[in-house]
Every structure is written in C-alpha cells, then in structure tokens.
Design a protein around this motif. Structure first.
Motif, mmCIF file in Angstrom:
data_model
loop_
_atom_site.group_PDB
_atom_site.id
_atom_site.type_symbol
_atom_site.label_atom_id
_atom_site.label_comp_id
_atom_site.label_asym_id
_atom_site.label_seq_id
_atom_site.Cartn_x
_atom_site.Cartn_y
_atom_site.Cartn_z
ATOM 1 N N ALA A 84 0.808 -1.217 0.000
ATOM 2 C CA ALA A 84 0.000 0.000 0.000
ATOM 3 C C ALA A 84 0.842 1.268 0.000
ATOM 4 C CB ALA A 84 -0.907 0.000 1.233
ATOM 5 N N GLY A 112 -7.052 5.265 -2.632
ATOM 6 C CA GLY A 112 -6.219 4.575 -1.656
ATOM 7 C C GLY A 112 -6.052 5.278 -0.333
ATOM 8 N N SER A 156 -7.497 -1.641 -4.936
ATOM 9 C CA SER A 156 -6.745 -0.963 -3.879
ATOM 10 C C SER A 156 -6.320 -1.936 -2.781
ATOM 11 C CB SER A 156 -7.587 0.149 -3.250
ATOM 12 O OG SER A 156 -6.926 0.703 -2.120
#
Length: 281
Positions: A84, A112, A156
């Motif tokens: 991430a 995100g 995501s």
C-alpha cells in the motif's frame, strides 16, 4: 486490476469459504465456475491468486483455494503482489448531501486513502450531519459496502476505514492525537487569499516531507475538504493553528465532490513525487 475482498483469511487447508451476499456476487454476478481463477485480497492485505474449487448451490457456499502453490496453513503462504506504500492519506470531509458523500467515499477509496473522517462543519446542513452520524456508526453497513465495492473495482490494497462523524474541533483534536508531532496536513480553500498552490504548499512543508520519507514506518497525511458551502473563515483559521496548510486549487470553482477527488490526487502526486520535481523561484 479487479480483485475480490475477502472478509476471512485462509483456513488450515489454504482455502476461503464464501457465503451469503458474497456467494451471490461471485456465482451470479461474476458467474464464476469451478476452475476459474481470481485475485483475492486477504484481511492481512496480501493479494493472492486463487482458484474456484467448488460451488455448492444447495448450501450457497463457494470454496476458493490457493492457486499456483501448495496449500498453506496460514496467510504466510500467500505472497504479496503489491504494497500500500508508506504514505497514509486521511480525508477529513466536511459533510455534504448524502449522495455526494457516498460518491466522495467511493472515489477516496479508489485513491487509496487509509481513513475517511466525516466532519460536521459550520456550513453543513443539520440533516446531512445526522445522516453521516448514523451511517458512520458500526451498526450501519452501507458505507462498508461502498468501500468493499470500490476496492474490488480498483484493486486498492489499502483497507480504508470510515471513522465516526466528528464536530470540527473534535476532528482537529483527533488529527493531533493521530499524528503526534509528525505528519502533514492540508486544507483546501476556495479563496486564494492566505493560501498556496499545491506544489508551493508541499515545498513549504519540504523539511517535514523529507523527514517523513526518511523515517521508519508509515507517514500520515491529512487532507481536509469543505462541503457545498465550503469552509468558514473561522474554521480555516482554527485548522491553520492545528497545523493544516491552506491550499488553493488554481483552476475553476469545483463542486465539493470534485474538489475531494482532485485535491487528493494532486496532493498525493505532489507529496509522493516531491523528490523528483523542483519549484522554480
């Protein structure tokens, strides 16, 4: 890349069993059959290729198994495809009308962001705030469904969460508690007075931005966006005292739902790529 977001991890046989609404989604909407493959985002954040091992219409259970590797007894056997990133963006959104807030949440998830904080501002309508308070409570699952659908569509890896709706000053106190003495914070403002363009704002915070990049762990960055009526001058002043840098998007006047998406994207790019662009003058 499209993905399926699983609410449970791998069992001892390296499988995930899908039931209820999720079963309907995979079997009837995506029309998956035994042998089909898909990417599954596990609760740990890992993205795992999996195969449809069994579709049981009688019990309404669909079983997914690890693909391309031996079954594992834990998620440690699932190799992450992507991460991430180190920057965690937090959207502090002053509450607009419910349909607009639904759209903002979906778009923020696709960008995100790590968390979304609905904020009751001075120009927010009472009915809109009451709706946000209800929907952001653990008992209401509407926004969680919006988040899941947006993550599945966008791929995501970030497990975006909706936090309880807060009054303006409570939101500022929460940000201070979250970031401590670190972190960056920006507030979008529709007027140009006492504000900076995006890159100038990031350059002003250049020392802190570099420190965040070099520090261990994740870096927290807040972006505050107004509702239909914007942010009041008093709120802008209080946000500034709390460390938020006022930013003016040098473009047309934007609707709040457009400003949230545009502002998040612009600040994400400016912060993440701050080491490769230079500000003239």
């Amino acid at each position: 890349m499209r993905q399926f977001v699983s609410e449970c991890g791998l069992d001892k046989d390296g499988c995930v069993k899908v039931m209820g609404e999720k079963f309907h989604y995979l079997s009837s909407v995506l029309r998956l059959e035994e042998g089909d493959m898909l990417h599954v985002r596990l609760p740990s954040g890992l993205l795992q290729p999996m195969t449809v091992a069994r579709v049981d219409g009688q019990s309404r259970t669909l079983t997914l198994s690890l693909a391309g590797a031996a079954a594992s007894s834990s998620e440690n056997g699932a190799a992450p495809v992507e991460s991430a990133g180190r920057f965690r963006f937090h959207l502090f959104q002053l509450v607009p009308k419910p349909p607009k807030l639904d759209l903002i949440i979906r778009q923020a998830v696709e960008c995100g962001v790590s968390s979304i904080v609905p904020v009751a501002g001075e120009f927010c309508q009472k009915g809109n705030v009451e709706s946000a308070v209800k929907k952001s409570s653990p008992a209401d699952s509407r926004w969680q469904k919006v988040i899941t659908e947006a993550r599945e569509q966008s791929g995501s890896p970030v497990q975006t969460e909706i936090l309880p709706c807060r009054k303006f000053d409570e939101a500022l106190a929460f940000w201070k508690e979250l970031r401590g003495d670190s972190g960056l914070a920006f507030v979008l403002y529709e007027r140009s007075e006492a504000t900076l363009p995006v890159h100038a704002a990031v350059a002003r915070a250049g020392g802190r931005c570099a420190a965040l990049k070099n520090a261990s762990g994740n870096a927290d960055i807040a972006v505050m966006v107004g509702a239909e009526g914007g942010i009041s001058p008093s709120e802008l002043e209080r946000a500034g005292r709390a460390g938020f840098i006022p930013v003016h998007l040098q473009t047309n006047i934007l609707r709040c739902e457009t400003a949230a998406l545009y502002g998040l994207a612009a600040l994400q790019v400016a912060v993440v790529e701050s080491d490769i662009w230079k500000l003239n003058g």
